[in-house]
Design an enzyme around this catalytic site. Structure first.
Site, PDB file in Angstrom:
ATOM      1  N   GLY A 271     -24.727  27.756 -15.048  1.00 32.86           N
ATOM      2  CA  GLY A 271     -23.542  27.010 -14.626  1.00 32.86           C
ATOM      3  C   GLY A 271     -22.359  27.240 -15.536  1.00 32.86           C
ATOM      4  O   GLY A 271     -21.219  27.353 -15.085  1.00 32.86           O
ATOM      5  N   ASP A 272     -22.606  27.307 -16.853  1.00 38.17           N
ATOM      6  CA  ASP A 272     -21.519  27.573 -17.797  1.00 38.17           C
ATOM      7  C   ASP A 272     -20.921  28.952 -17.577  1.00 38.17           C
ATOM      8  O   ASP A 272     -19.701  29.133 -17.587  1.00 38.17           O
ATOM      9  CB  ASP A 272     -22.046  27.469 -19.233  1.00 38.17           C
ATOM     10  CG  ASP A 272     -22.204  26.035 -19.689  1.00 38.17           C
ATOM     11  OD1 ASP A 272     -21.269  25.244 -19.524  1.00 38.17           O
ATOM     12  OD2 ASP A 272     -23.276  25.707 -20.212  1.00 38.17           O
ATOM     13  N   SER A 273     -21.790  29.945 -17.385  1.00 42.09           N
ATOM     14  CA  SER A 273     -21.295  31.309 -17.182  1.00 42.09           C
ATOM     15  C   SER A 273     -20.482  31.407 -15.896  1.00 42.09           C
ATOM     16  O   SER A 273     -19.430  32.058 -15.854  1.00 42.09           O
ATOM     17  CB  SER A 273     -22.475  32.286 -17.141  1.00 42.09           C
ATOM     18  OG  SER A 273     -23.187  32.272 -18.358  1.00 42.09           O
TER      19      SER A 273
END
Length: 400
Positions: free
Chosen positions: A169-171
């Site tokens: 999700g961060d990427s």
């Protein structure tokens, strides 16, 4: 070496952890001058993250802070806010990853930033975005993946959802933020005006859910976890080979399936009414996976890959990182490059730059600076004309 497509673009990166710094990393890879701002007394936790450590140092930072200049600045102090506004006046982009409302409490909302620099692009990366009933809540990638439906479809039927051992999700949010920044810079070239890029972890996860939403909207279908395969897309699965390792075979198109049948020495399967079409294979997916699995289990993985590749079938091994670092394809494309990490005074292997541009390629120039404020003298002197005595006084006050 080319200066990079974003040479001349200056980025101020504030905030910590993964998504915002990942966006900054992508911009720095393509030549932007990314200045990472850390609080004097609260370094980015990424400096110590990573599963492997050497002399107390993790290696998350090595890659995510590469190509960035690092300064310290207390944005909670009035003097620190004044200095940040001076820096923003000469910048193109600010990337922040705080909870919505934080910049406004510090008097650094977009109204004040754009007053100092009307062309400034402010990229705001947060758990739920800047609007909506959950905007003020903290958000991590794990929860964003779950809320957007990504976690539910992981794992095997009847078992608890699983996560990849990565913060996907961060990427995703970092990449969408970077896309938004580049789009806003293109728009600024026409209008002269900056704008706000609002990238949410939840939105970013939802954006990659393929047909999950329309399938439910029109047919009431709730996509379920399907283990190693994607239901109704056959054959496309991981198959165990003779030595216990796995390969991925993806031959769900009719033409590819016919090629796979030839590679298996079972050409008659291509004309079997149970398998001849995409729709038919979906109905008989379990049986088909059993046939292919039995064939693969009798062969070494290299033989499976070689036979499928020779027939034009999409195939590949399920690699560990030990396999990845010797992969001839990644090596040929310079996707495994040394970062000289001054924290351990040694080269540390890391991923190369993607995407690759033909005329103005990006590059890894240096690893993440080992200590907060490594570039204070350089950046404050170059951009704001502050002398060593000025910086010493600011350091004594806790501003830098």
């Amino acid at each position: 070496m080319s200066a990079g497509a974003l040479d001349g673009i200056r980025v101020l990166e504030i905030g910590t952890l993964i998504a915002g710094p990942f966006a900054g990393r992508l911009l720095g890879d393509q030549g932007a001058d990314v200045i990472k701002v850390e609080a004097p007394d609260r370094p980015d936790p990424l400096r110590t993250w990573g599963q492997a450590h050497e002399d107390g140092r993790g290696f998350f930072w090595t890659v995510h802070a590469r190509n960035k200049r690092c300064i310290t600045l207390d944005l909670r102090s009035e003097r620190g806010q004044e200095l940040f506004l001076e820096l923003a006046a000469g910048a193109d982009v600010v990337v922040e990853s705080f909870r919505p409302g934080t910049l406004e409490r510090w008097g650094l909302g977009y109204d004040r930033l754009s007053a100092a620099n009307p062309g400034l692009v402010l990229a705001r990366v947060s758990g739920y975005g800047q609007t909506g009933p959950l905007a003020a809540q903290p958000g991590y990638a794990s929860v964003a993946e779950a809320r957007a439906g990504l976690r539910f479809v992981t794992g095997f039927p009847g078992q608890a959802p699983v996560r990849m051992a990565l913060s996907i999700g961060d990427s995703l949010a970092g990449m969408f933020a970077c896309q938004g920044i580049l789009t806003a810079l293109v728009a600024r070239a026409r209008t002269g005006q900056g704008q706000v890029v609002d990238a949410a972890l939840t939105d970013s996860c939802l954006a990659v859910t393929e047909s999950m939403v329309p399938d439910y909207s029109r047919a009431g279908l709730v996509r379920q976890p399907s283990g190693t395969r994607l239901d109704a897309i056959a054959p496309s699965n991981s198959y165990e080979t003779a030595d216990g390792t796995f390969v991925i075979i993806a031959a769900n198109q009719d033409t590819l399936f016919r090629r796979l049948c030839a590679a298996m020495d079972r050409p008659e399967l291509a004309d079997d009414v149970r398998y001849a079409t995409h729709t038919a294979r979906a109905r008989h997916q379990d049986e088909l996976d059993g046939l292919i699995g039995a064939w693969a289990k009798d062969l070494p993985p290299d033989d499976v890959v070689a036979r499928c590749s020779a027939a034009g079938v999409v195939v590949g091994p399920v690699a560990t990182v030990a396999d990845v670092v010797t992969d001839e394809q990644f090596l040929a494309r310079d996707m495994l490059v040394p970062h000289h990490d001054l924290g351990v005074d040694a080269d540390v292997l890391g991923p190369g730059v993607t995407p690759q541009l033909s005329a103005t390629p990006g590059a890894v120039k240096w690893a993440g600076p080992p200590s907060p404020g490594s570039h204070n003298a350089e950046v404050y002197g170059e951009l704001l004309g502050l002398a060593d005595d000025d910086l010493a006084a600011l350091a004594a006050e806790g501003v830098v």
